[in-house]
Design a protein around this motif. Structure first.
Motif, short mmCIF file in Angstrom:
data_model
loop_
_atom_site.label_atom_id
_atom_site.label_comp_id
_atom_site.label_asym_id
_atom_site.label_seq_id
_atom_site.Cartn_x
_atom_site.Cartn_y
_atom_site.Cartn_z
N UNK A 88 0.80 -1.22 0.00
CA UNK A 88 0.00 0.00 0.00
C UNK A 88 0.83 1.27 0.00
N UNK A 89 2.09 1.16 0.36
CA UNK A 89 2.97 2.33 0.36
C UNK A 89 3.25 2.83 -1.05
N UNK A 90 3.07 1.95 -2.05
CA UNK A 90 3.29 2.37 -3.43
C UNK A 90 2.03 2.21 -4.29
N UNK A 91 0.94 1.78 -3.67
CA UNK A 91 -0.33 1.61 -4.39
C UNK A 91 -1.46 2.01 -3.44
N UNK A 92 -2.01 3.20 -3.64
CA UNK A 92 -2.98 3.73 -2.68
C UNK A 92 -4.26 2.90 -2.64
N UNK A 145 -6.17 3.12 -16.41
CA UNK A 145 -5.24 3.50 -15.34
C UNK A 145 -5.60 2.86 -14.00
N UNK A 146 -6.02 1.60 -14.08
CA UNK A 146 -6.40 0.87 -12.87
C UNK A 146 -5.18 0.62 -11.98
N UNK A 147 -5.44 0.59 -10.68
CA UNK A 147 -4.37 0.26 -9.73
C UNK A 147 -4.13 -1.25 -9.68
N UNK A 148 -5.00 -2.01 -10.35
CA UNK A 148 -4.87 -3.46 -10.36
C UNK A 148 -4.20 -3.90 -11.67
#
Length: 247
Positions: free
Chosen positions: A170-174, A203-206
């Motif tokens: 989570x430190x690099x992926x909010x 632009x998904x975080x997944x």
């Protein structure tokens, strides 16, 4: 004097000939060197591209939270999930999701779960070490309302290695940071914590090419599958969940 002139001309011709041969030889040598340099540059560029990919999808967080044996177990979990939801087990994770159209708003999570055999999932639990299982899951007592029926449910281990792993990611992926917060706060897995449609939005975080994301999705949906299928009678009596098979 004429003989000397002829001799000089012959000498000059020989020198010119030698110079031509040397120039040709030099050109051949330079050409070979250039070919080698180009080949080396291509190899260096290729290695740079590979390193860039590796840097993009590192396993630093995985390695800092789990042992080598536990990481091997986690890969079994990801592989089981992929093989369950893919018709062709040879497909990679992202291609499989795209081909099955799991990102469509018309396809919900319960249809995806219909592909996961719960009996096989329970066998998977036995194939991974207890030290790995106990860092991810625990069985807790839950209550179904309004009947207040109590039943066994699968939950997330508070402050276990898996939760710490999520926090590190989570430190690099909010988006993963928000997911980790929900897991810690609730102590469990909720089907609405990750929407299939958001996985495929622009632009998904997944990133489905990322082994970390693959593992998170595997554990998330296997947990939901366990919650639904471990107590089928209770679900049917209280809050029926229709799990329609995919065509």
């Amino acid at each position: 004097f004429k003989l000397k002139t002829k001799h000089n001309k012959g000498h000059i011709a020989q020198v010119v000939c030698d110079a031509t041969r040397l120039r040709h030889h030099a050109q051949v040598v330079v050409h070979k060197i250039m070919k080698k340099l180009i080949l080396i540059l291509i190899q260096v560029l290729f290695l740079c591209i590979l390193n860039a990919c590796e840097m993009k999808h590192t396993e630093k967080e995985l390695e800092s939270n789990f042992t080598i044996e536990q990481i091997a177990d986690l890969r079994k979990i990801t592989e089981f999930f992929k093989n369950s939801i893919c018709d062709d087990t040879g497909l990679d994770f992202k291609v499989c999701f795209n081909e099955k159209n799991y990102g469509s708003l018309l396809v919900n999570a319960f249809e995806l779960l219909s592909r996961i055999d719960f009996d096989e999932q329970q066998k998977l639990y036995k194939q991974i070490s207890s030290t790995t299982f106990d860092e991810i899951w625990m069985f807790c007592e839950a209550t179904r309302y309004p009947s207040k029926r109590k039943f066994q449910d699968i939950c997330s281990v508070y402050d276990g290695k898996y939760q710490k792993y999520l926090i590190d990611l989570g430190k690099k992926n909010i988006r993963i940071a928000k997911y980790a917060d929900k897991i810690q706060a609730s102590g469990g897995f909720n089907v609405f914590d990750i929407g299939l449609n958001e996985i495929f939005k622009e632009n998904s975080y997944f990133d489905l090419d990322d082994p970390n994301i693959q593992l998170i999705l595997a554990i998330h949906f296997l947990s939901i599958n366990d919650q639904i299928k471990r107590n089928p009678l209770l679900n049917e009596l209280e809050e029926p969940l229709k799990i329609a098979p995919l065509e």
